[in-house]
Design an enzyme around this catalytic site. Structure first.
Site, PDB file in Angstrom:
ATOM      1  N   ASP A  99      58.504  41.407  31.281  1.00  0.00           N
ATOM      2  CA  ASP A  99      59.449  42.892  31.030  1.00  0.00           C
ATOM      3  C   ASP A  99      58.908  44.625  30.136  1.00  0.00           C
ATOM      4  O   ASP A  99      58.623  45.127  31.093  1.00  0.00           O
ATOM      5  CB  ASP A  99      60.129  41.784  29.616  1.00  0.00           C
ATOM      6  CG  ASP A  99      61.496  42.960  28.730  1.00  0.00           C
ATOM      7  OD1 ASP A  99      61.728  44.029  29.544  1.00  0.00           O
ATOM      8  OD2 ASP A  99      61.889  42.791  27.093  1.00  0.00           O
ATOM      9  N   GLY A 101      55.397  43.597  30.285  1.00  0.00           N
ATOM     10  CA  GLY A 101      54.483  43.829  30.932  1.00  0.00           C
ATOM     11  C   GLY A 101      53.024  42.898  29.875  1.00  0.00           C
ATOM     12  O   GLY A 101      51.898  42.819  30.413  1.00  0.00           O
ATOM     13  N   THR A 103      52.577  40.919  27.704  1.00  0.00           N
ATOM     14  CA  THR A 103      52.058  39.244  27.718  1.00  0.00           C
ATOM     15  C   THR A 103      51.747  38.963  28.950  1.00  0.00           C
ATOM     16  O   THR A 103      50.256  38.428  27.978  1.00  0.00           O
ATOM     17  CB  THR A 103      53.531  38.545  27.484  1.00  0.00           C
ATOM     18  OG1 THR A 103      54.342  38.850  26.342  1.00  0.00           O
ATOM     19  CG2 THR A 103      53.046  36.941  27.338  1.00  0.00           C
ATOM     20  N   LEU A 104      51.997  38.983  29.843  1.00  0.00           N
ATOM     21  CA  LEU A 104      50.899  38.986  31.011  1.00  0.00           C
ATOM     22  C   LEU A 104      49.863  39.379  31.376  1.00  0.00           C
ATOM     23  O   LEU A 104      49.302  39.208  31.521  1.00  0.00           O
ATOM     24  CB  LEU A 104      52.200  39.092  32.309  1.00  0.00           C
ATOM     25  CG  LEU A 104      51.957  38.813  33.302  1.00  0.00           C
ATOM     26  CD1 LEU A 104      51.822  37.311  33.381  1.00  0.00           C
ATOM     27  CD2 LEU A 104      53.261  38.973  34.623  1.00  0.00           C
TER      28      LEU A 104
HETATM   29  P1  5GP Z   1      56.556  41.302  27.780  1.00  0.00           P
HETATM   30  O1  5GP Z   1      55.356  41.006  27.158  1.00  0.00           O
HETATM   31  O2  5GP Z   1      56.391  41.423  29.117  1.00  0.00           O
HETATM   32  O3  5GP Z   1      57.503  42.211  27.751  1.00  0.00           O
HETATM   33  O4  5GP Z   1      57.813  39.809  27.715  1.00  0.00           O
HETATM   34  C1  5GP Z   1      57.555  38.401  28.285  1.00  0.00           C
HETATM   35  C2  5GP Z   1      58.908  37.944  28.051  1.00  0.00           C
HETATM   36  O5  5GP Z   1      59.234  37.263  27.091  1.00  0.00           O
HETATM   37  C3  5GP Z   1      59.027  37.010  28.498  1.00  0.00           C
HETATM   38  O6  5GP Z   1      57.637  35.655  29.410  1.00  0.00           O
HETATM   39  C4  5GP Z   1      59.373  36.303  28.231  1.00  0.00           C
HETATM   40  O7  5GP Z   1      59.464  34.936  26.838  1.00  0.00           O
HETATM   41  C5  5GP Z   1      61.048  37.645  26.527  1.00  0.00           C
HETATM   42  N1  5GP Z   1      61.575  37.902  27.739  1.00  0.00           N
HETATM   43  C6  5GP Z   1      61.831  39.217  28.142  1.00  0.00           C
HETATM   44  N2  5GP Z   1      62.744  39.740  28.833  1.00  0.00           N
HETATM   45  C7  5GP Z   1      63.394  38.963  28.559  1.00  0.00           C
HETATM   46  C8  5GP Z   1      64.988  38.033  28.147  1.00  0.00           C
HETATM   47  O8  5GP Z   1      65.766  38.916  29.062  1.00  0.00           O
HETATM   48  N3  5GP Z   1      65.359  37.103  28.182  1.00  0.00           N
HETATM   49  C9  5GP Z   1      64.454  35.909  27.422  1.00  0.00           C
HETATM   50  N4  5GP Z   1      65.181  34.848  27.481  1.00  0.00           N
HETATM   51  N5  5GP Z   1      63.730  36.028  27.516  1.00  0.00           N
HETATM   52  C10 5GP Z   1      62.827  37.016  27.718  1.00  0.00           C
END
Ligand code: 5GP
Length: 173
Positions: A99, A101, A103-104
């Site tokens: 999303d 990025g 976390t990754l």
């Molecule tokens: P980021 O750090 O990239 O913003 O978020 C990654 C984490 O957010 C993913 O591993 C997931 O757990 C959660 N996440 C992001 N978008 C979604 C979504 O549309 N649905 C769900 N269920 N989790 C999401």
């Protein structure tokens, strides 16, 4: 709360996982693959993917989260780190969805500090519109619009992970 019709069906998901596994199998021939699943969300995708990969591999997991309900907090909490030695490994991080990025990127940098032989990333879903931190994605299942999705391991409040398909989640207002 409404969980609607499948946004990605079981058949579409399985076909895509097979394609990803085929590419990974070709790229990791004669390598020392360590597949690291990012919990909790990637557990279903991860278990489908590793069973379709046709080269030897070892498994490990990392448990991290940057989410509170459907809003990102922007902070990553690490609850469980990998336990395998990565020095002679070709690490493949397996993520459910990217999303912002954040976390990754955090996990990638953490693993890079452990000095793996190589590090690549496989993400099943990619919400490109929401990206805040650029992370190199080597294998992507589907690019999806900016919607909150559940199922196939993805949750809302730790629920809906067991849906076999992926659905757009709408909160009743
Ligand atoms: P980021 O750090 O990239 O913003 O978020 C990654 C984490 O957010 C993913 O591993 C997931 O757990 C959660 N996440 C992001 N978008 C979604 C979504 O549309 N649905 C769900 N269920 N989790 C999401």
């Amino acid at each position: 709360m409404i969980v609607g019709r499948p946004f990605l069906t079981v058949d579409q998901i399985q076909k895509k996982v097979r394609e990803l596994a085929d590419s990974i199998s070709a790229d990791y021939e004669n390598k020392n693959l360590l597949a690291v699943g990012i919990l909790k969300g990637a557990f279903v995708f991860y278990s489908d993917l590793v069973r379709m990969i046709r080269v030897p591999l070892t498994v490990d997991f990392i448990l991290a989260s940057s989410y509170v309900k459907s809003n990102t907090s922007g902070e990553v909490k690490l609850m469980h780190d990998i336990t395998e030695d990565t020095t002679d490994k070709d690490v493949l991080l397996v993520e459910d969805i990217v999303d912002t990025g954040i976390t990754l990127n955090y996990i990638r940098e953490r693993i890079l500090m452990k000095g793996p032989r190589s590090l690549h990333i496989c993400a099943f879903l990619d919400k490109t519109e929401r990206r805040e931190v650029e992370v190199p994605l080597d294998y992507v299942g589907f690019a999806i619009p900016n919607e909150f999705v559940v199922g196939y391991g993805l949750d809302y409040d730790n629920k809906f992970r067991n849906l076999p398909y992926i659905s757009i989640f709408k909160k009743r207002t």
